[in-house]
Design a protein around this motif. Structure first.
Motif, PDB file in Angstrom:
ATOM      1  N   GLY A   1      -8.443   6.033  24.326  1.00  0.00           N
ATOM      2  CA  GLY A   1      -8.116   6.284  25.551  1.00  0.00           C
ATOM      3  C   GLY A   1      -7.277   7.514  25.933  1.00  0.00           C
ATOM      4  N   VAL A   2      -6.154   7.658  24.675  1.00  0.00           N
ATOM      5  CA  VAL A   2      -5.328   8.632  24.898  1.00  0.00           C
ATOM      6  C   VAL A   2      -5.498   9.784  23.963  1.00  0.00           C
ATOM      7  CG1 VAL A   2      -2.773   9.221  24.864  1.00  0.00           C
ATOM      8  CG2 VAL A   2      -3.710   7.109  25.817  1.00  0.00           C
ATOM      9  N   VAL A   3      -5.429   9.263  22.556  1.00  0.00           N
ATOM     10  CA  VAL A   3      -5.461  10.296  21.309  1.00  0.00           C
ATOM     11  C   VAL A   3      -6.433  11.173  21.528  1.00  0.00           C
ATOM     12  CG1 VAL A   3      -5.123  10.623  19.027  1.00  0.00           C
ATOM     13  CG2 VAL A   3      -4.046   8.728  19.861  1.00  0.00           C
ATOM     14  N   VAL A   4      -7.922  10.775  21.472  1.00  0.00           N
ATOM     15  CA  VAL A   4      -9.187  11.486  21.503  1.00  0.00           C
ATOM     16  C   VAL A   4      -9.234  12.465  22.647  1.00  0.00           C
ATOM     17  CG1 VAL A   4     -11.421  11.422  21.680  1.00  0.00           C
ATOM     18  CG2 VAL A   4     -10.397   9.564  20.003  1.00  0.00           C
ATOM     19  N   PRO A   5      -8.979  12.063  24.087  1.00  0.00           N
ATOM     20  CA  PRO A   5      -9.115  12.974  25.072  1.00  0.00           C
ATOM     21  C   PRO A   5      -7.774  14.304  24.843  1.00  0.00           C
ATOM     22  CG  PRO A   5      -9.053  10.507  26.006  1.00  0.00           C
ATOM     23  CD  PRO A   5      -8.596  10.762  24.492  1.00  0.00           C
ATOM     24  N   THR A   6      -6.607  13.667  24.492  1.00  0.00           N
ATOM     25  CA  THR A   6      -5.688  14.545  24.390  1.00  0.00           C
ATOM     26  C   THR A   6      -5.755  15.869  23.313  1.00  0.00           C
ATOM     27  OG1 THR A   6      -4.090  12.898  25.223  1.00  0.00           O
ATOM     28  CG2 THR A   6      -3.007  15.021  24.140  1.00  0.00           C
ATOM     29  N   VAL A   7      -6.372  15.424  21.958  1.00  0.00           N
ATOM     30  CA  VAL A   7      -6.630  15.952  21.089  1.00  0.00           C
ATOM     31  C   VAL A   7      -7.929  17.398  21.407  1.00  0.00           C
ATOM     32  CG1 VAL A   7      -7.581  16.464  18.690  1.00  0.00           C
ATOM     33  CG2 VAL A   7      -5.818  14.737  19.401  1.00  0.00           C
ATOM     34  N   LEU A   8      -8.758  16.622  21.802  1.00  0.00           N
ATOM     35  CA  LEU A   8      -9.950  17.403  22.689  1.00  0.00           C
ATOM     36  C   LEU A   8      -9.507  18.298  23.473  1.00  0.00           C
ATOM     37  CD1 LEU A   8     -12.722  14.930  22.566  1.00  0.00           C
ATOM     38  CD2 LEU A   8     -12.374  16.560  20.772  1.00  0.00           C
ATOM     39  N   SER A   9      -8.559  18.239  24.445  1.00  0.00           N
ATOM     40  CA  SER A   9      -8.229  19.067  25.553  1.00  0.00           C
ATOM     41  C   SER A   9      -7.252  20.008  24.825  1.00  0.00           C
ATOM     42  CB  SER A   9      -7.311  18.140  26.454  1.00  0.00           C
ATOM     43  OG  SER A   9      -8.409  17.210  27.166  1.00  0.00           O
ATOM     44  N   MET A  10      -6.666  19.729  23.894  1.00  0.00           N
ATOM     45  CA  MET A  10      -5.671  20.463  23.313  1.00  0.00           C
ATOM     46  C   MET A  10      -6.426  21.650  22.401  1.00  0.00           C
ATOM     47  SD  MET A  10      -2.217  18.475  22.848  1.00  0.00           S
ATOM     48  CE  MET A  10      -1.231  19.849  22.345  1.00  0.00           C
ATOM     49  N   PHE A  11      -7.574  21.016  21.686  1.00  0.00           N
ATOM     50  CA  PHE A  11      -8.321  21.816  20.695  1.00  0.00           C
ATOM     51  C   PHE A  11      -9.249  22.411  21.599  1.00  0.00           C
ATOM     52  CE2 PHE A  11      -7.243  19.449  16.779  1.00  0.00           C
ATOM     53  CZ  PHE A  11      -6.007  20.331  16.535  1.00  0.00           C
ATOM     54  N   SER A  12      -9.112  23.675  22.250  1.00  0.00           N
ATOM     55  CA  SER A  12      -9.975  24.274  23.008  1.00  0.00           C
ATOM     56  C   SER A  12     -10.646  25.483  21.912  1.00  0.00           C
ATOM     57  CB  SER A  12      -9.717  24.884  24.241  1.00  0.00           C
ATOM     58  OG  SER A  12      -8.590  25.782  23.846  1.00  0.00           O
ATOM     59  N   ILE A  13     -11.449  26.333  22.661  1.00  0.00           N
ATOM     60  CA  ILE A  13     -11.976  27.518  21.985  1.00  0.00           C
ATOM     61  C   ILE A  13     -10.867  28.129  21.263  1.00  0.00           C
ATOM     62  CG2 ILE A  13     -11.902  29.259  23.639  1.00  0.00           C
ATOM     63  CD1 ILE A  13     -14.821  29.752  23.089  1.00  0.00           C
ATOM     64  N   VAL A  14      -9.568  28.026  21.499  1.00  0.00           N
ATOM     65  CA  VAL A  14      -8.491  29.011  20.764  1.00  0.00           C
ATOM     66  C   VAL A  14      -8.527  28.514  19.315  1.00  0.00           C
ATOM     67  CG1 VAL A  14      -6.025  29.265  20.444  1.00  0.00           C
ATOM     68  CG2 VAL A  14      -7.096  29.001  22.725  1.00  0.00           C
ATOM     69  N   VAL A  15      -9.045  27.124  18.941  1.00  0.00           N
ATOM     70  CA  VAL A  15      -9.068  26.947  17.537  1.00  0.00           C
ATOM     71  C   VAL A  15     -10.006  28.023  16.766  1.00  0.00           C
ATOM     72  CG1 VAL A  15      -9.872  25.264  15.661  1.00  0.00           C
ATOM     73  CG2 VAL A  15      -8.362  24.889  17.873  1.00  0.00           C
ATOM     74  N   PHE A  16     -11.182  28.196  17.480  1.00  0.00           N
ATOM     75  CA  PHE A  16     -12.093  29.049  16.478  1.00  0.00           C
ATOM     76  C   PHE A  16     -12.013  30.426  16.544  1.00  0.00           C
ATOM     77  CE2 PHE A  16     -13.985  24.858  17.381  1.00  0.00           C
ATOM     78  CZ  PHE A  16     -14.593  24.656  16.171  1.00  0.00           C
ATOM     79  N   LEU A  17     -11.554  30.921  18.053  1.00  0.00           N
ATOM     80  CA  LEU A  17     -11.641  32.270  18.266  1.00  0.00           C
ATOM     81  C   LEU A  17     -10.194  33.137  18.450  1.00  0.00           C
ATOM     82  CD1 LEU A  17     -14.340  32.462  20.873  1.00  0.00           C
ATOM     83  CD2 LEU A  17     -14.500  32.953  18.467  1.00  0.00           C
ATOM     84  N   ARG A  18      -9.088  32.283  18.248  1.00  0.00           N
ATOM     85  CA  ARG A  18      -7.789  32.840  18.557  1.00  0.00           C
ATOM     86  C   ARG A  18      -6.826  32.832  17.377  1.00  0.00           C
ATOM     87  NH1 ARG A  18     -10.227  35.773  21.219  1.00  0.00           N
ATOM     88  NH2 ARG A  18      -9.707  36.629  23.497  1.00  0.00           N
ATOM     89  N   ILE A  19      -7.112  31.743  16.403  1.00  0.00           N
ATOM     90  CA  ILE A  19      -6.193  31.574  15.443  1.00  0.00           C
ATOM     91  C   ILE A  19      -5.996  32.866  14.653  1.00  0.00           C
ATOM     92  CG2 ILE A  19      -5.925  30.532  13.105  1.00  0.00           C
ATOM     93  CD1 ILE A  19      -5.294  28.679  15.345  1.00  0.00           C
ATOM     94  N   GLY A  20      -7.077  33.381  14.298  1.00  0.00           N
ATOM     95  CA  GLY A  20      -7.003  34.865  13.440  1.00  0.00           C
ATOM     96  C   GLY A  20      -6.330  36.037  14.399  1.00  0.00           C
ATOM     97  N   PHE A  21      -6.319  35.894  15.565  1.00  0.00           N
ATOM     98  CA  PHE A  21      -5.936  37.093  16.599  1.00  0.00           C
ATOM     99  C   PHE A  21      -4.242  36.742  16.479  1.00  0.00           C
ATOM    100  CE2 PHE A  21      -3.799  37.634  20.776  1.00  0.00           C
ATOM    101  CZ  PHE A  21      -3.954  38.920  20.994  1.00  0.00           C
ATOM    102  N   VAL A  22      -3.711  35.368  16.550  1.00  0.00           N
ATOM    103  CA  VAL A  22      -2.327  35.323  16.455  1.00  0.00           C
ATOM    104  C   VAL A  22      -1.793  35.668  15.160  1.00  0.00           C
ATOM    105  CG1 VAL A  22      -0.493  33.313  16.612  1.00  0.00           C
ATOM    106  CG2 VAL A  22      -2.623  33.396  18.148  1.00  0.00           C
ATOM    107  N   VAL A  23      -2.245  35.102  14.158  1.00  0.00           N
ATOM    108  CA  VAL A  23      -1.867  35.290  12.767  1.00  0.00           C
ATOM    109  C   VAL A  23      -1.955  36.827  12.330  1.00  0.00           C
ATOM    110  CG1 VAL A  23      -2.007  34.870  10.298  1.00  0.00           C
ATOM    111  CG2 VAL A  23      -2.284  33.033  12.135  1.00  0.00           C
ATOM    112  N   GLY A  24      -3.154  37.557  12.857  1.00  0.00           N
ATOM    113  CA  GLY A  24      -3.254  38.855  12.606  1.00  0.00           C
ATOM    114  C   GLY A  24      -2.310  39.773  13.016  1.00  0.00           C
ATOM    115  N   HIS A  25      -1.933  39.199  14.263  1.00  0.00           N
ATOM    116  CA  HIS A  25      -0.881  40.462  15.046  1.00  0.00           C
ATOM    117  C   HIS A  25       0.479  39.971  14.636  1.00  0.00           C
ATOM    118  CE1 HIS A  25      -3.491  42.878  17.319  1.00  0.00           C
ATOM    119  NE2 HIS A  25      -4.133  41.811  17.522  1.00  0.00           N
TER     120      HIS A  25
END
Length: 808
Positions: free
Chosen positions: A42-66
């Motif tokens: 009821g809490v852990v799963v919805p919160t984790v899925l809400s915080m792990f959006s598309i940023v995990v796949f498409l913006r990790i490299g952008f942040v670390v690279g710059h």
């Protein structure tokens, strides 16, 4: 973008009243009790899925690279520091009561138009896998420790710490998704704090791990120029594509549904009128499909920006505003010290709340000063609109709790022992029988208070021993509505007493609190004039009440009885009326008796500047006219009190254009000019601008005889009624004659003459002290009636306390 208001669509959504609805929107029987979720589901799963959006796949490299590994970790720490402070506030508020559907709207009653999705991305070039394998051999460690900000290939703008942090922060939101599931949890008070903290800690660990792996295995150019670099280094590239589509779909749908729920809650409370009216429509099962379409339309408008990085700064600023609002709300509740604010989650303090607010505001302006200023301006405009329209009466206003806390603290510091005449101000208690006939006096007293205390007092006749319940308490609503409609700044104090005189004594003793207690009693004059119903002629009361606004009430004509019919018995007899005046003076209270206040010019009682083509005078007679001989009456305490009250009235915008005239009464043997010079010198010291006129008074009226006992007036003397009546008529004629004289237009006034010349709008007269013998009270009242007959609006004033000071 991650959802701020609801979990993924796969989980059931909260209904309008916190009732769980199936994912398809239909409300089946027993839906609220069919499933009770644990902390994990009821809490852990919805919160984790809400915080792990598309940023995990498409913006990790952008942040670390710059930013490089070190600055990326610093950004992550800053982001999670802000989140951690906000999580503490969310947990505190959530565990202080059940959280209904609507997310942050129902937790804090702060209104947002909805969440903006971040899943629609601009087209990005994808590097072929064989080129990556040739350039970067799946054993080469491209260590990226320091920052290397470059141009973003999608926007053409050179990145910096603030712009990259804005993108990163979007992937850290969604911390309130678990709180939105409170209606589905087995133990919300335990699940929300524990589950949210676990989810935040887990996502932080995953982000740190991905930052290290990306920096140790990928080249900076790859990270900066290919947002989809995970496909090239994944063991099974289609898995990354599946994850991108899955997170994009889940985040966008949950954001859309969550935003629609917030929008529906806004429309349901009718906060913005017809603008959000279509969002009220729901299906038979309670699904707000109209709000979904409304939210979808708003999303399409946002997508016109075309690029995620362009939206990132604005969206991040709005998230920071929301988090600052959460921290501010928790801070307000903590500072208000309300007994009912006792959350079961105790790992917070006002220090963490204040630090959270400051951190959010600081990061807002570091990321985008323009967006930060614009968002705060927008929030201010929305707050002003809500204040003007009035919120639902079911809301609890923390501002009231804060005001109570502060007022109590400062009232304790308001020490009556430190009162000084330099800072004296009138604090009025106006006794009102029926407000229908006292409306002009009610507004005049509001002008005389000069920022001081103003209390409307009313005495209900009766004995509580013979009544089944207190008849006073139900009357407060009507009197408070009267204060609102009359637009006066007054408190209301009602009492129950066997007689009006005893009730007046009660109010004089117990009204106010601490250093804010009435020092002046105001009464209407006791005469035989038939009472008027001013509710019928006053625009504020003749118009029907607006039943759509908060606090609206039925017409006040239904709340107060009609005026007393001529000849009908009164609640107060002449003996008790004068006794009430005497009681107030014994209690060291100043007294003001108002006669014919209904004849005051309407423009002088308005809240504006009182601009009018008609010139008016305010006449002040600082001498006891019922004293047979003249004398320096303007220098005693009562005379100075008259001057002070008249000067205060002149400070009111509606009376700025009126001319203050002071009449100096000379004895038959006094030479003209000498007393006027002394008075002008006194007025100069008191900073009072007024016209001084000398009149002869006392000639042929007891000249050469010894003055009467006490104050030397006929009221307290043992002389015959005929002689006292003659003196009162003579004084009345003198005042009326001066009312008909103006300095700029010749004679005019109540007895005819030049109608265009200045006329007297209000007269201040010296009120003699009532006689010591109660048997002479009727004679005293008769003399006052004769003295003030046909003078128009008149205030009889008796002051007992020094109120003027020549010092700075």
């Amino acid at each position: 973008m991650a959802s701020e208001s609801s979990p993924l669509l796969a989980y059931r959504l909260l209904g309008e009243e916190g009732v769980a609805l199936p994912a398809n929107g239909a409300g089946g029987p027993g839906g609220a009790s069919a499933r009770k979720l644990s902390t994990f589901l009821g809490v852990v799963v919805p919160t984790v899925l809400s915080m792990f959006s598309i940023v995990v796949f498409l913006r990790i490299g952008f942040v670390v690279g710059h930013a490089g590994l070190l600055q990326a970790l610093a950004m992550l720490l800053v982001a999670y520091f802000i989140l951690a402070l906000t999580v503490l506030s969310v947990c505190a508020i959530a565990t202080n009561g059940a959280v209904q559907g609507g997310g942050a709207y129902c937790i804090l009653q702060h209104r947002w138009t909805g969440a903006w999705p971040q899943w629609l991305l601009p087209a990005a070039p994808v590097w072929p896998l064989h080129r990556l394998q040739q350039q970067y051999p799946e054993g080469q460690l491209g260590r990226i420790l320091l920052a290397g900000y470059a141009e973003d290939y999608t926007t053409g703008a050179v990145m910096n710490f603030a712009s990259v942090f804005a993108v990163l922060f979007n992937g850290c939101t969604g911390i309130m998704a678990g709180a939105n599931m409170s209606g589905e949890l087995k133990d919300p008070s335990r699940a929300i704090p524990l589950g949210t903290i676990v989810a935040v800690a887990y996502t932080f660990f995953v982000y740190v791990l991905l930052f290290f792996l990306s920096s140790f295995t990928c080249d900076r150019t790859l990270l900066q120029e290919d947002y989809g670099f995970f496909r090239a280094i994944s063991l099974w590239p289609p898995l990354v594509l599946i994850g991108i589509y899955a997170t994009a779909l889940s985040a966008s749908m949950s954001s859309l549904i969550g935003a629609s729920r917030i929008l529906h809650a806004l429309a349901r409370d009718d906060l913005f009128g017809v603008i959000l009216a279509p969002a009220k429509v729901v299906s038979r099962g309670g699904n707000p499909w109209a709000a979904v379409l409304y939210s979808w339309g708003l999303v399409q408008l946002v997508l016109l920006a075309g690029k995620l990085n362009t939206l990132a700064a604005v969206v991040t600023v709005f998230y920071l505003v929301a988090y600052a609002a959460v921290d501010l709300s928790c801070l307000s509740l903590e500072w208000a010290s309300a007994p009912n604010f006792r959350p079961t989650f105790s790992l917070f303090s006002w220090h963490t709340c204040l630090l959270g607010v400051a951190s959010c505001l600081l990061m807002m302006f570091l990321i985008s000063p323009g967006a930060a200023g614009g968002s705060l301006l927008l929030m201010g405009l929305l707050a002003a609109l809500l204040t003007a329209r009035g919120g639902p009466s079911s809301w609890g206003y923390v501002s009231q709790a804060l005001l109570f806390h502060q007022v109590r603290k400062y009232l304790l510091r308001l020490d009556v022992r430190k009162d000084h005449v330099k800072f004296w101000r009138p604090q009025l208690l106006l006794l009102v029988g029926n407000p229908r006939g006292a409306l002009p006096l009610l507004r005049l007293a509001n002008q005389l208070k000069k920022g001081g205390l103003y209390v409307l007092g009313h005495v209900t006749l009766g004995d509580l021993d013979s009544l089944p319940s207190d008849p006073v308490q139900p009357q407060y609503g009507a009197w408070l509505s009267l204060v609102d409609r009359a637009q006066v700044k007054a408190f209301v104090d009602l009492t129950l007493s066997p007689s009006v005189r005893q009730g007046a004594q009660h109010l004089l003793r117990i009204s106010g609190l601490g250093g804010m207690k009435p020092n002046t009693l105001v009464l209407g004059f006791y005469d035989d004039a038939p009472p008027q119903d001013h509710f019928l002629t006053d625009p504020a009361f003749s118009e029907p009440a607006d039943s759509t606004r908060e606090g609206s009430s039925p017409a006040l004509s239904t709340l107060f009885p009609p005026p007393r019919a001529p000849g009908s018995p009164r609640a107060l007899n002449p003996q008790d009326y004068v006794a009430t005046v005497a009681d107030a003076l014994k209690m060291n209270k100043n007294v003001v008796l108002a006669r014919a206040s209904g004849a005051l010019p309407p423009e002088r009682l308005s809240r504006g500047s009182g601009g009018t083509s008609q010139l008016h005078h305010v006449d002040v007679w600082p001498l006891n006219l019922l004293r047979p001989r003249g004398g320096p009456g303007y220098v005693d305490v009562c005379g100075l009190f008259l001057l002070q009250m008249a000067t205060i009235l002149g400070m009111v915008p509606a009376w700025h254009s009126a001319r203050l005239r002071i009449f100096l009464c000379l004895g038959p043997r006094e030479a003209p000019g000498a007393a006027e010079g002394r008075l002008r010198a006194l007025l100069s010291q008191l900073r009072i601008r007024a016209e001084v006129q000398e009149v002869v008074w006392g000639e042929g009226a007891g000249a050469g005889e010894p003055e009467a006992e006490e104050e030397g007036d006929f009221v307290n003397s043992g002389r015959g009624d005929a002689e006292a009546e003659a003196l009162a008529r003579s004084a009345n004629a003198l005042v009326r004659a001066q009312q008909g004289r103006g300095t700029g237009g010749g004679p005019g006034g109540p007895e005819g003459g030049d109608a265009e010349g200045p006329i007297t709008a209000l007269t201040f007269l010296y009120l003699p002290r009532p006689p010591a013998d109660p048997a002479r009270y009727p004679r005293y009242l008769a003399l006052l009636e004769t003295l003030t007959r046909d003078l128009g609006p008149t205030l009889l004033v008796h002051g007992v306390t020094p109120v003027t000071c020549t010092d700075l």
